[in-house]
Design a protein around this motif. Sequence first.
Motif, PDB file in Angstrom:
ATOM      1  N   ALA A   1     -18.059 -15.434 -24.668  1.00  0.00           N
ATOM      2  CA  ALA A   1     -17.675 -16.065 -25.939  1.00  0.00           C
ATOM      3  C   ALA A   1     -18.410 -17.368 -26.210  1.00  0.00           C
TER       4      ALA A   1
ATOM      5  N   LYS B   1     -20.869 -19.158 -30.397  1.00  0.00           N
ATOM      6  CA  LYS B   1     -20.823 -20.323 -31.268  1.00  0.00           C
ATOM      7  C   LYS B   1     -22.108 -20.478 -32.071  1.00  0.00           C
TER       8      LYS B   1
ATOM      9  N   VAL C   1     -25.064 -19.773 -34.727  1.00  0.00           N
ATOM     10  CA  VAL C   1     -25.038 -19.213 -36.072  1.00  0.00           C
ATOM     11  C   VAL C   1     -26.300 -18.375 -36.346  1.00  0.00           C
TER      12      VAL C   1
ATOM     13  N   ASN D   1     -12.831 -21.590 -32.988  1.00  0.00           N
ATOM     14  CA  ASN D   1     -13.414 -22.820 -32.422  1.00  0.00           C
ATOM     15  C   ASN D   1     -12.522 -24.046 -32.519  1.00  0.00           C
TER      16      ASN D   1
ATOM     17  N   ASP E   1     -17.322 -30.793 -29.779  1.00  0.00           N
ATOM     18  CA  ASP E   1     -18.417 -29.881 -29.410  1.00  0.00           C
ATOM     19  C   ASP E   1     -19.326 -29.701 -30.633  1.00  0.00           C
TER      20      ASP E   1
ATOM     21  N   VAL F   1     -21.799 -27.751 -31.231  1.00  0.00           N
ATOM     22  CA  VAL F   1     -22.114 -26.362 -31.614  1.00  0.00           C
ATOM     23  C   VAL F   1     -20.945 -25.757 -32.388  1.00  0.00           C
ATOM     24  N   SER F   2     -19.722 -26.012 -31.912  1.00  0.00           N
ATOM     25  CA  SER F   2     -18.531 -25.561 -32.633  1.00  0.00           C
ATOM     26  C   SER F   2     -18.465 -26.209 -34.014  1.00  0.00           C
TER      27      SER F   2
ATOM     28  N   THR G   1     -20.878 -27.284 -35.847  1.00  0.00           N
ATOM     29  CA  THR G   1     -21.887 -26.688 -36.727  1.00  0.00           C
ATOM     30  C   THR G   1     -21.406 -25.344 -37.266  1.00  0.00           C
ATOM     31  N   GLN G   2     -20.782 -24.548 -36.381  1.00  0.00           N
ATOM     32  CA  GLN G   2     -20.328 -23.222 -36.814  1.00  0.00           C
ATOM     33  C   GLN G   2     -19.237 -23.347 -37.891  1.00  0.00           C
TER      34      GLN G   2
ATOM     35  N   MET H   1     -13.015 -20.524 -26.652  1.00  0.00           N
ATOM     36  CA  MET H   1     -14.181 -21.035 -27.377  1.00  0.00           C
ATOM     37  C   MET H   1     -13.983 -22.496 -27.764  1.00  0.00           C
TER      38      MET H   1
END
Lengths: 199, 472
Positions: free
Chosen positions: A27, A31, A33, B67, B79, B81-82, B84-85, B416
């Motif tokens: 998982a 994250k 994209v 996230n 985080d 990356v989280s 950004t998502q 996550m």
Amino acid sequence: MEPRRIVTGTALPLDRSDVDTDQIIPAVWLKRVERTGFGAGLFAAWRDDPGFVLNQPHHRGAKILVAGTNFGTGSSREHAVWALEDYGFEAVVSPRFADIFRSNCTKVGLVPVQVDDLTGATLLQAVAADPTLVVTVDVAARTLSAPAVGIDVGFPLDDFTRHRLLEGLDDIDLTLGHADAIDAYERRRPSWLPTTAPA
Amino acid sequence: MTDQPRTLSDKVWDRHVVRTAPGEPDLLYVDLHLVHEVTSPQAFESLRLAGRALRRPDLTVATMDHNVPTTGLDRPVADPVSATQMATLARNCEEFGVRLHAMGQPGQGIVHIIGPEQGLTQPGMTIVCGDSHTSTHGALGALAFGIGTTEIEHVLATQTVPQSRPGTMAVSVEGELAAGVTAKDVILAVIGRIGTAGGVGSVVEYRGSAIRSLSVEGRMTVCNMSIEAGARAGMVAPDETTFDYLEGRLHAPKGAAWEAALEDWRTLVTDEGAVFDKEVVLDAAALRPHVSWGTNPGQVVPIDDVVPDPERLPDPGQRDAARRALAYMDLIAGTPMRDVAVDTVFVGSCTNSRIEDLRAAATVLEGRRVAPGMRALVVPGSFRVKAQAETEGLDRIFTEAGFEWRGAGCSMCLAMNPDKLSAGERCASTSNRNFEGRQGKGGRTHLVSPAVAAATAVAGHFATPADLEAVT
């Protein structure tokens, strides 16, 4: 997607059943994209073990993954297929695939080759014994063959999916060709059905 | 054709076929498309690159769940990356006109919690989401299934999805459940019985008096884990329990529309004489609280049992899988499940984070404390569930018992966000998957009901609420 007609090359044996998509791509990788670059995360946790089959140099460059039964269970993450493809696999052989994984494969162009238990077990052993064994998946003929060990079997692939794989067709283009049918359907939907607009 | 007796799933399927052609999958209309931040960014990006519009933003809704952190919600997401998502989802929703329940907003929560909660999930609908636990919505008689990212893009562009017609399977649970046996135990027992591939290719309809007696939330727990049995979807025929649940919800029909909908919904039952491709019957009275011992959801036993011996399994593949599972789980065959000590308890996930789940856990915890050293957290499925629980004072019961009371999201179900297990930790979890590393690399997951999770937190090892009564 790119057309997929014939896959021929060496294979990698993954002698485990019920391989879930959390193992195929953990998982933490979800994250991202982007759609590319997932090969580095393929079987990330298992690759920590130096003895894991993906770490064996004699299996490097394999195009076909041969796995135990019930492959791709669990999460719907298409990232699992992207990871297998990005790593270099073009086909996966198993006695049984989870439904969503199988569907995702055919959307991306990774060929799901379903075989009977005996063929699956025979191929696993043969590939483990001889990493140079050449295996061929022929989408048009719907066959899996490894002549050196006497394997030559058919695999199930409906006509429509076969056609899409061979031509590399995009489902959306095909469906947009039926826009009239969608319009007509929308006109007869019951009026009480909800919308997501603020109530 | 409509004169032939049909199953519930075939009825819902038939009424959504936009186009059918020999040798091709049916083109199904999608009544509701649920979107979250993890599986959608690549779909929106492809749509953008192809210059395609979103056909029905008014049948699409998005939330952030996988996230989102469950603490420090007033601070930026740590985080990057989280972050950004989540920002990407917000940007996509803005650009394509999709309604979004973003982090911090009152409608935010796990995608499968907020649909039913807001009344968007209704009988007879088709519902898809880039998430395998979309099967949850079948509890209200919808045909709901998970799809991949390429299919998400297809639904965004066309509001349809090409699908081949699935098989039909009946899982009947007849009789009365014993006290302390919950919806979670029913579905764990079902998966234990039919296996992780038992439902492959099929839509499962859960039937029988024990299913009818469950609340809609209990039915959601059952349908949620249909995918763990390999099924395409799970469904329960709508009935008065369903209609009572729906009436008055935010997006439920009102007035004359409600009456028209009710008339239609009452036809959504499997006809007398309809034949399922497969049928399984379970005796409700014989079921006990269940605990998973292995690394797939079919590896379960009643809590009264011991860790099974792989060498006694008939199938060589299962034997090998069980050996590997015991090694990963660090368990010894023959150990009574009640003797297995846990260090972490997680109450949450789309399987068990609704208000009734929190009430069930709180009932056990009232006036009790978690065992010394126990890390216990409760993560409500949505901010509405959280608010309701706080109105009822459940948050105080949890915190006084030593649980951490958190914000809403998927959290430790799949780790996550920052909520995760460390290597070697052992968790009693109300979630749906006990896969290797699911809750954190090297972590060990045991699937249980909210009541067993709460009792286990107190006892320090697997226990039922009745076990706690016995020792006090």
